[in-house]
Design an enzyme around this catalytic site. Structure first.
Site, mmCIF file in Angstrom:
data_model
loop_
_atom_site.group_PDB
_atom_site.id
_atom_site.type_symbol
_atom_site.label_atom_id
_atom_site.label_comp_id
_atom_site.label_asym_id
_atom_site.label_seq_id
_atom_site.Cartn_x
_atom_site.Cartn_y
_atom_site.Cartn_z
ATOM 1 N N LYS A 101 72.942 -21.961 -1.898
ATOM 2 C CA LYS A 101 72.828 -22.369 -0.493
ATOM 3 C C LYS A 101 72.275 -21.224 0.361
ATOM 4 O O LYS A 101 71.471 -21.438 1.258
ATOM 5 C CB LYS A 101 74.190 -22.821 0.034
ATOM 6 C CG LYS A 101 74.564 -24.198 -0.494
ATOM 7 C CD LYS A 101 75.940 -24.631 -0.061
ATOM 8 C CE LYS A 101 77.017 -23.846 -0.752
ATOM 9 N NZ LYS A 101 78.328 -24.403 -0.793
ATOM 10 N N HIS A 157 77.179 -13.562 3.871
ATOM 11 C CA HIS A 157 78.072 -14.650 3.495
ATOM 12 C C HIS A 157 79.465 -14.062 3.342
ATOM 13 O O HIS A 157 79.641 -13.042 2.681
ATOM 14 C CB HIS A 157 77.651 -15.294 2.175
ATOM 15 C CG HIS A 157 78.659 -16.313 1.716
ATOM 16 N ND1 HIS A 157 78.709 -17.588 2.225
ATOM 17 C CD2 HIS A 157 79.693 -16.209 0.858
ATOM 18 C CE1 HIS A 157 79.720 -18.230 1.691
ATOM 19 N NE2 HIS A 157 80.340 -17.424 0.853
ATOM 20 N N ARG A 161 83.841 -30.748 -8.685
ATOM 21 C CA ARG A 161 84.718 -29.616 -9.010
ATOM 22 C C ARG A 161 86.023 -29.704 -8.238
ATOM 23 O O ARG A 161 87.092 -29.372 -8.742
ATOM 24 C CB ARG A 161 84.000 -28.298 -8.675
ATOM 25 C CG ARG A 161 82.892 -27.949 -9.658
ATOM 26 C CD ARG A 161 82.041 -26.824 -9.129
ATOM 27 N NE ARG A 161 82.812 -25.630 -8.863
ATOM 28 C CZ ARG A 161 82.522 -24.732 -7.905
ATOM 29 N NH1 ARG A 161 81.466 -24.870 -7.147
ATOM 30 N NH2 ARG A 161 83.291 -23.683 -7.731
ATOM 31 N N ASP A 187 74.368 -28.962 -5.439
ATOM 32 C CA ASP A 187 75.649 -28.327 -5.106
ATOM 33 C C ASP A 187 76.577 -29.314 -4.416
ATOM 34 O O ASP A 187 77.784 -29.327 -4.676
ATOM 35 C CB ASP A 187 75.435 -27.088 -4.227
ATOM 36 C CG ASP A 187 76.783 -26.479 -3.850
ATOM 37 O OD1 ASP A 187 77.498 -26.047 -4.765
ATOM 38 O OD2 ASP A 187 77.149 -26.483 -2.655
ATOM 39 N N SER A 212 77.116 -21.889 -6.586
ATOM 40 C CA SER A 212 77.303 -22.745 -5.414
ATOM 41 C C SER A 212 76.981 -21.983 -4.131
ATOM 42 O O SER A 212 76.204 -22.443 -3.282
ATOM 43 C CB SER A 212 78.755 -23.251 -5.423
ATOM 44 O OG SER A 212 79.092 -23.847 -4.209
HETATM 45 N N1 URA Z 1 82.380 -21.980 -1.330
HETATM 46 C C1 URA Z 1 81.307 -22.654 -1.827
HETATM 47 O O1 URA Z 1 80.371 -22.966 -1.110
HETATM 48 N N2 URA Z 1 81.312 -22.944 -3.140
HETATM 49 C C2 URA Z 1 82.313 -22.600 -3.976
HETATM 50 O O2 URA Z 1 82.233 -22.885 -5.132
HETATM 51 C C3 URA Z 1 83.415 -21.905 -3.439
HETATM 52 C C4 URA Z 1 83.425 -21.601 -2.101
#
Ligand code: URA
Length: 410
Positions: A187, A82, A168, A161, A183
């Site tokens: 994922k 990631h 957010r 999320d 978050s």
């Molecule tokens: N990318 C995400 O998927 N979540 C976040 O909170 C910040 C960046």
């Protein structure tokens, strides 16, 4: 569970238990906890933070708010990386097929670009016909056949999320390390991984502006990944100049094709090999041989075909998407290229139309910058430092007007 009491406890710097966090996320996902309470809790977390145990519980609760990709015991190990995002960060398109050549499986779920950082899905969608929205059966079928799939989030993955991120975004609570950790990691862990490498960037073209902030986020994500059973590691890197030589969707795909054919650029190849060797079975030197032999290029073409993309278009993608106005930006002086500011170039590329300011904005695949020179290079007055690809004459003029603020030759 009395939600106001839990919000007050976090507001006052207290700690929430594992059960309380799971109950909060379950209630929020079902729609039983109103958005005003979740916004208030997010703000309390923003100011008070969370312990590593609370962050792991939040990640776990968000991960289990939806479905996960399911694998058999005798399937190859699943790995992914990631990246927190940067300008010209096209690493995924080379890394996923390269890892698949190593015999591991890569179920790579990526996102779209927002703001100055580009998104893997936008780059892939510049390939005519390429489908990023696959259902679970299709994902498994592609991975069974080639070992990697590059896709968008499916509807079932991490619904908590999706809801929380949207809140957010409009309540000033995005830049919170525990919330970002939960978050991102929920994922990624929903892919059912065994190993994960995190590419955390800092600098003018990154989400985290300082190395210290990047280090804290990296620590938090690695801790959660390991706590939840995924071998996680990190590579911190500066994002003060764009990665590689291009920024913009089709222009970046063209650069990835060159890299997959073994033709660099060097900085892109180095990042790919560093990240791949953190999760691969084979050592870096063998991965490099696979890349230079064209194995990953072959794998990439197979994946593109299985996901509906036109393989013939790959080597002529900048002709398929050709901006009407292309101009060179030349060095005003002789000397060393001291600054090619990633944040500034990212802003120019965004304003050319390659990125989006709001999630629903369309992107222009053809526009952006290429032939971007690397800092530290010796240049002469009149040498090309980059080329601008623009949709209109006015957009080209605007880009050429602001570029001198972001580029410095000394
Ligand atoms: N990318 C995400 O998927 N979540 C976040 O909170 C910040 C960046």
């Amino acid at each position: 569970m009395h939600i106001p009491t839990l919000i007050e406890r976090k507001r006052d710097g207290g700690v929430l238990s594992d059960e309380e966090i799971h109950a909060i996320i379950a209630a929020f996902t079902r729609g039983d906890m109103p958005e005003y309470q979740m916004s208030s809790l997010a703000m309390a977390i923003f100011f008070r933070g969370m312990t590593p145990e609370e962050t792991a519980a939040l990640t776990d609760a968000m991960l289990h708010s939806g479905t996960m990709l399911a694998w058999n015991d005798d399937d190859p190990i699943r790995v992914d990386k990631h990246s927190t995002g940067g300008i010209g960060d096209k690493t995924s398109l080379v890394l996923a097929p390269l890892l698949a050549c190593d015999g591991v499986w890569v179920p790579m779920i990526s996102g779209r670009g927002l703001g100055i950082t580009g998104g893997t899905l936008d780059k892939l969608e510049s390939i005519p016909g390429f489908r990023t929205q696959l259902n679970e059966a299709e994902i498994h079928s592609v991975i069974d056949q080639v070992g990697c799939a590059m896709i968008g989030q499916t509807v079932g993955i991490c619904p908590a999320d999706k809801k929380l991120y949207a809140l957010r975004d409009v309540t000033g609570t995005v830049p919170s390390i525990p919330l970002i950790t939960a978050s991102i990691m929920s994922k990624k862990l929903a892919e059912g991984l065994n190993r994960l490498v995190l590419d955390v960037k800092y600098g003018s073209g990154a989400f985290m502006k300082t190395e210290e902030q990047a280090h804290q986020l990296a620590q938090s994500m690695v801790r959660v990944g390991n706590a939840l059973g995924v071998r996680s590691s990190v590579r911190l890197s500066a994002m003060n100049e764009p990665t590689g030589e291009s920024a913009g969707n089709a222009l970046e795909v063209a650069e990835c094709v060159r890299c997959l054919q073994g033709g660099g650029p060097q900085d892109l190849e180095d990042i790919v090999l560093d990240l791949a060797s953190a999760v691969a079975v084979s050592p870096r030197v063998d991965l490099q041989k696979m890349l230079h032999r064209g194995d990953a290029w072959h794998k990439f073409q197979q994946m593109v075909a299985l996901q509906g993309g036109n393989v013939e278009a790959l080597e002529k993608i900048t002709t398929v998407h050709r901006a009407p106005f292309i101009a060179e930006f030349k060095s005003p002086a002789s000397g060393v290229l001291h600054r090619m500011d990633a944040g500034g170039i990212g802003q120019v590329v965004l304003e050319l139309g390659a990125g989006r300011s709001k999630a629903a904005d369309p992107v222009d695949f053809a526009v952006g910058c290429d032939q971007i020179a690397k800092t530290g290079m010796q240049v002469r007055a009149g040498d090309v430092l980059l080329r601008v690809h623009a949709r209109t004459k006015a957009a080209l003029a605007r880009a050429l007007d602001v570029l001198p603020q972001h580029i410095e030759v000394v």
